[in-house]
Structure formats: structure tokens, C-alpha cells
Design an enzyme around this catalytic site. Structure first.
Site, PDB file in Angstrom:
ATOM      1  N   GLU A 258       0.724  -1.152  -0.029  1.00  0.00           N
ATOM      2  CA  GLU A 258      -0.312   0.065  -0.053  1.00  0.00           C
ATOM      3  C   GLU A 258       1.030   1.293   0.233  1.00  0.00           C
ATOM      4  O   GLU A 258       1.529   1.243   0.591  1.00  0.00           O
ATOM      5  CB  GLU A 258      -1.001   0.021   1.656  1.00  0.00           C
ATOM      6  N   GLU A 306     -14.055   5.267  -0.887  1.00  0.00           N
ATOM      7  CA  GLU A 306     -15.111   4.806  -0.393  1.00  0.00           C
ATOM      8  C   GLU A 306     -15.028   4.966   0.945  1.00  0.00           C
ATOM      9  O   GLU A 306     -14.968   5.932   1.941  1.00  0.00           O
ATOM     10  CB  GLU A 306     -14.414   4.062   0.406  1.00  0.00           C
ATOM     11  N   LYS A 309     -15.536   4.412   4.719  1.00  0.00           N
ATOM     12  CA  LYS A 309     -14.480   3.564   6.103  1.00  0.00           C
ATOM     13  C   LYS A 309     -14.303   4.672   6.858  1.00  0.00           C
ATOM     14  O   LYS A 309     -15.452   5.395   6.461  1.00  0.00           O
ATOM     15  CB  LYS A 309     -12.892   4.832   4.468  1.00  0.00           C
ATOM     16  N   GLU A 315      -9.395   9.302   5.589  1.00  0.00           N
ATOM     17  CA  GLU A 315      -9.147   8.320   4.259  1.00  0.00           C
ATOM     18  C   GLU A 315      -9.960   7.707   3.517  1.00  0.00           C
ATOM     19  O   GLU A 315     -10.348   6.196   3.202  1.00  0.00           O
ATOM     20  CB  GLU A 315     -10.295   6.790   6.234  1.00  0.00           C
TER      21      GLU A 315
END
Length: 334
Positions: A258, A306, A309, A315
Site C-alpha cells: 500500500e 470509499e 471508511k 481515509e
């Protein structure tokens, strides 16, 4: 335990060496595919989006059977996480691991190009990790797939106690990490590492933004071993390499499982900075680090913004694409 002769041992070593050479000989760029949103495209549309953008690899965070079905025949290389909630079950018994491998690996491979199985994401403080890794590996051996699919775990930079200068890198908890490193070394598997210069920059106002973005900067780190660092990413990755060396894993490759930069809602988080970091990261993957020059395998986080999250608002804004599949900013994977 039966004693292996010299020829079989040598043969196994050559297979491991050949596999390692194959996976590190070319630049490999992937994107992490999370599904913490209530407005995301179908799995099949996501696979099409990867292919239309030339994204060769994917990471998913659990054995998502809809995603696995959509990946059949796509040629997209896959990092398959077992899911943090499954680690305890896989550690508890070899039969649990064998069942998981049968249902989620054998049922799809080789139609789905599974490369690595990640046993735990940032769970190295959990005693079950190594037992689960061993059980999954043994299940792959029984299935005849251990020569094609490697078992690893994904760690955060928090596992490294020192990272500056990079050659001082050492694992914080050697009693946990050293056996994991030895397992990886003995099986020709890489260590998966989540590397985020963004969070280092966000938490330390002394870090120059350009140094974190791979941009020209007044910051230069000169390591006592003679190497020079012009960006934070290289310094972080090479601190992991140094820690691996100290743990007896000098032959263990690092896969950046990541790395990314948010486009909103945090210090230094903007569309322009996210585009700059991620494009430079992709371009930089062909060069490697001062300690380990050469092509790298890197996974950008993440495919989509998203909306479900949890945690800091930032985030939710790491996505390269919006849920409607439009790009958050232009980026070139080729």
C-alpha cells in the site's frame, strides 16, 4: 521427518531463486481495491476499469468471491488477503487452512492469477500470524501450489523502530518479526509493507512537503553507508531493507503493498498533491531505492474513494477514481 538429499534441496533453492528473479525483474504496478462504500461499481465493471487503464495487479482485502469470479481470465495479478477476521481460524488448525485454500485458491487458480496470500494486514502484534502463515503455506504445499503462490503478511512502518538514517532500520519487536522473516526467507516470499510518506508528513511538521512528494527539495538525507536519499519513500523502504538484513532476511524482497496520498480533508491533502505523489510513485517504481536499485512491485492505495471508511475523514479520500468510475485526477499507469 525424512532427510532430503542434496539434489532435491538444490532443486528447491533454484525454483525459489527463479521465482524471485521473475517477480522482481520488471516494474509491477497494482492498485488496492477496497469495497467500503455503498455506491461502488459492480465487481465486473471494476475489473474492466483496471484493464482499460492498464493496471496489471490488484490487491483485495478478503476472499471476495464476486471479485474472484470477475477476475477469471483477466490476467490481472492478485494479492489475496485472507481477511483479518479469518487469521485466528487459520491459525487454529491445519484443516481450517486447507479448507480456506480449497475454497478460495484452488477453486480459482490458475484462472485467477493469484501471486501472494497476505495473512493479516498490519496485525504483526497478533500471536496467531505466524501459525496461520505456516498452516496456509502447508495447505498450498499439499495442493501443489506452493511453487506458484507465496504466503506473506502485510506490515505497517510502525514495525520499524528506527528509520532515520535508513541503515539504522531495525524491527521494533524482534521476537515477533524475526521468526516471520525467517519463514519468508526459507520460502522465497517477500515481505508486504504498507508505506505512507503522507502519514509521516502529516504527523511531523518538520518534513518538507516536496521531499514527501518525490519533488525537488532542499532536504537530502546522507546515510552513513554512503547512500543519499532525495525522497521520503526511498528512505522508508530502505529502513525496512535494513531491518530485514538485521533479522537475517537479506534475501527477502519488499513488496510495497500500500502507498498513496489523499485528495482532500487533511494536512497536505489535495487533488494536486495526490496526483503528484501517485504519478511520481508509479514512475519511480521502475528505479528502486538507493539500497536496492531496480524495478519494484508497488500497490497504490486505493482504487476508489470509499464513503463508508471509518476513522479520519481523509481515509475516505485516497481513491484514484470516484464511485461513478470517473478519475479523481488524471494518472498514467503505463
Amino acid at each position: 521427518m525424512a532427510t532430503l538429499g542434496v539434489a532435491p534441496v538444490l532443486g528447491a533453492a533454484l525454483v525459489i531463486a527463479a521465482f524471485a528473479a521473475t517477480v522482481t525483474s520488471v516494474r509491477a504496478i497494482g492498485v488496492c481495491y477496497g469495497v467500503n462504500g455503498n455506491n461502488l461499481p459492480s465487481r465486473s465493471d471494476v475489473v474492466k476499469l483496471y484493464k482499460s487503464n492498464g493496471i496489471g495487479n490488484m490487491r483485495i482485502y478478503f476472499a471476495d468471491q464476486q471479485a474472484l469470479d470477475a477476475l477469471r481470465g483477466s490476467g490481472i495479478g492478485l494479492v489475496l488477503d485472507v481477511g483479518n477476521n479469518k487469521v485466528g481460524d487459520l491459525a487454529a488448525s491445519p484443516s481450517n487452512a486447507a479448507s480456506w485454500v480449497r475454497d478460495n485458491v484452488q477453486a480459482y487458480y490458475p484462472d485467477v492469477s493469484i501471486m501472494y496470500i497476505a495473512v493479516g494486514n498490519e496485525l504483526t502484534g497478533t500471536a496467531d500470524i505466524l501459525s496461520a502463515m505456516r498452516n496456509v503455506h502447508d495447505a498450498l504445499v499439499s495442493a501443489g501450489l506452493a511453487g506458484s503462490i507465496r504466503v506473506s503478511t502485510a506490515v505497517s512502518m510502525d514495525t520499524v523502530e528506527k528509520s532515520s538514517p535508513p541503515s539504522d532500520g531495525v524491527f521494533k519487536d524482534a521476537s515477533v518479526m524475526s521468526p516471520i522473516v525467517q519463514f519468508l526467507a526459507s520460502n522465497g516470499a517477500p515481505l508486504l509493507v504498507n508505506v505512507y510518506p503522507y502519514f509521516a508528513y502529516k504527523g511531523d511538521k518538520g518534513i518538507d512537503l516536496n521531499y514527501a512528494l518525490f519533488q525537488p527539495s532542499s532536504t537530502t538525507v546522507r546515510d552513513p553507508n554512503g547512500l543519499t536519499y532525495n525522497n521520503l519513500f526511498d528512505a522508508m523502504v530502505d529502513a525496512v531493507h535494513a531491518a530485514l538484513d538485521k533479522a537475517g532476511g537479506g534475501n527477502v524482497n519488499v513488496v510495497v503493498s500500500e502507498s498513496g496520498w489523499p485528495s482532500a480533508d487533511g494536512r497536505g491533502a489535495s487533488v494536486d498533491n495526490a496526483r503528484t505523489y501517485n504519478q511520481n510513485l508509479i514512475d519511480h517504481a521502475g528505479k528502486g531505492t538507493p539500497r536496492k536499485p531496480g524495478p519494484m512491485e508497488v500497490y497504490v492505495f486505493a482504487m476508489f474513494n470509499e464513503n463508508l471508511k471509518r476513522g479520519d475523514p481523509t481515509e475516505k479520500k485516497f481513491g484514484l477514481f470516484n464511485p461513478d468510475k470517473s478519475p479523481v485526477y488524471p494518472i498514467n499507469f503505463k
